[in-house]
Write a protein that holds these residues in place. Structure first.
Motif, mmCIF file in Angstrom:
data_model
loop_
_atom_site.group_PDB
_atom_site.id
_atom_site.type_symbol
_atom_site.label_atom_id
_atom_site.label_comp_id
_atom_site.label_asym_id
_atom_site.label_seq_id
_atom_site.Cartn_x
_atom_site.Cartn_y
_atom_site.Cartn_z
ATOM 1 N N ARG A 38 0.836 -1.199 0.000
ATOM 2 C CA ARG A 38 0.000 0.000 0.000
ATOM 3 C C ARG A 38 0.870 1.247 0.000
ATOM 4 N N GLN A 39 0.287 2.315 -0.490
ATOM 5 C CA GLN A 39 0.999 3.588 -0.531
ATOM 6 C C GLN A 39 0.046 4.709 -0.179
ATOM 7 N N ALA A 40 0.351 5.384 0.913
ATOM 8 C CA ALA A 40 -0.429 6.533 1.356
ATOM 9 C C ALA A 40 0.167 7.793 0.743
ATOM 10 N N LYS A 43 3.899 9.153 1.161
ATOM 11 C CA LYS A 43 4.698 8.103 1.804
ATOM 12 C C LYS A 43 5.171 7.087 0.774
ATOM 13 N N ARG A 45 5.814 3.278 -0.722
ATOM 14 C CA ARG A 45 5.029 2.049 -0.769
ATOM 15 C C ARG A 45 5.522 1.101 0.320
ATOM 16 N N THR A 91 -5.663 4.075 5.373
ATOM 17 C CA THR A 91 -5.999 4.750 4.130
ATOM 18 C C THR A 91 -4.803 4.790 3.198
ATOM 19 N N ALA A 92 -4.999 4.287 1.983
ATOM 20 C CA ALA A 92 -3.904 4.200 1.008
ATOM 21 C C ALA A 92 -4.444 3.618 -0.292
ATOM 22 N N TYR A 94 -3.988 0.472 -2.475
ATOM 23 C CA TYR A 94 -3.521 -0.887 -2.246
ATOM 24 C C TYR A 94 -3.221 -1.563 -3.586
ATOM 25 N N GLN A 119 -8.158 2.209 -4.324
ATOM 26 C CA GLN A 119 -8.134 3.161 -3.216
ATOM 27 C C GLN A 119 -8.963 2.647 -2.048
#
Length: 124
Positions: A38-40, A43, A45, A91-92, A94, A119
Motif C-alpha cells: 500500500r501507498q499513502a 509516503k 510504498r 488509508t492508502a 492498495y 483506493q
C-alpha cells in the motif's frame, strides 16, 4: 506474463471491513507468490501481506497483523485481502503483486508484476 487487476476498494468508517480482490491472468498463477502493498499520500510504498507459492507461508506487516488476512483461490486465479477493524491510518492505494519465484517476500523489489491499485479510505 501476468496481468493483475484489483477491486474492492472504497470508503469505510473506522472499525469497518473491506475485502480486496486481485484477479490474475496466466495459467501458472498457483506458482507465483502473491503480495499486497500500500501507498499513502506522501509516503513510500509499504508491505502489507504476502503468501508464498503453494500457500506454505504467510507474512504480515506488524501494523496489520491480527486484522488483515491474505488468501488465494488458485482455481479462480484470485488473491484476496480481508481487512477488518480498519483504522484511518490504513488509508492508502492498495496494490497486489506477483513474484514469479514464489518467495512471498516483504520487499517490493522481489515482485515482478503489479496491479494498477485500488483506493481504500477509512474515515474516523
Amino acid at each position: 506474463q501476468v496481468q493483475l487487476v484489483e477491486s474492492g476498494g472504497g470508503l469505510v468508517q473506522a472499525g469497518g471491513s473491506l475485502r480486496l480482490s486481485c484477479a490474475a491472468s496466466g495459467r501458472t498463477f498457483n506458482r507465483y507468490a502473491m503480495g499486497w502493498f500500500r501507498q499513502a499520500p506522501g509516503k513510500e510504498r509499504e508491505f502489507v501481506a504476502a503468501r508464498s507459492w503453494r500457500d506454505v507461508s504467510t507474512y504480515y506487516a506488524d501494523s496489520v497483523k491480527g486484522r488483515f488476512t491474505i488468501s488465494r483461490d488458485n482455481a479462480k486465479n484470485t488473491v484476496y485481502l480481508q481487512m477488518n477493524s480498519l483504522k484511518p491510518e490504513d488509508t492508502a492505494v492498495y496494490y497486489c503483486a506477483a513474484d514469479e519465484f514464489g518467495r512471498g517476500s516483504d520487499s517490493s523489489l522481489d515482485y515482478d508484476y503489479w496491479g494498477q491499485g485500488t483506493q481504500v479510505t477509512v474515515s474516523s
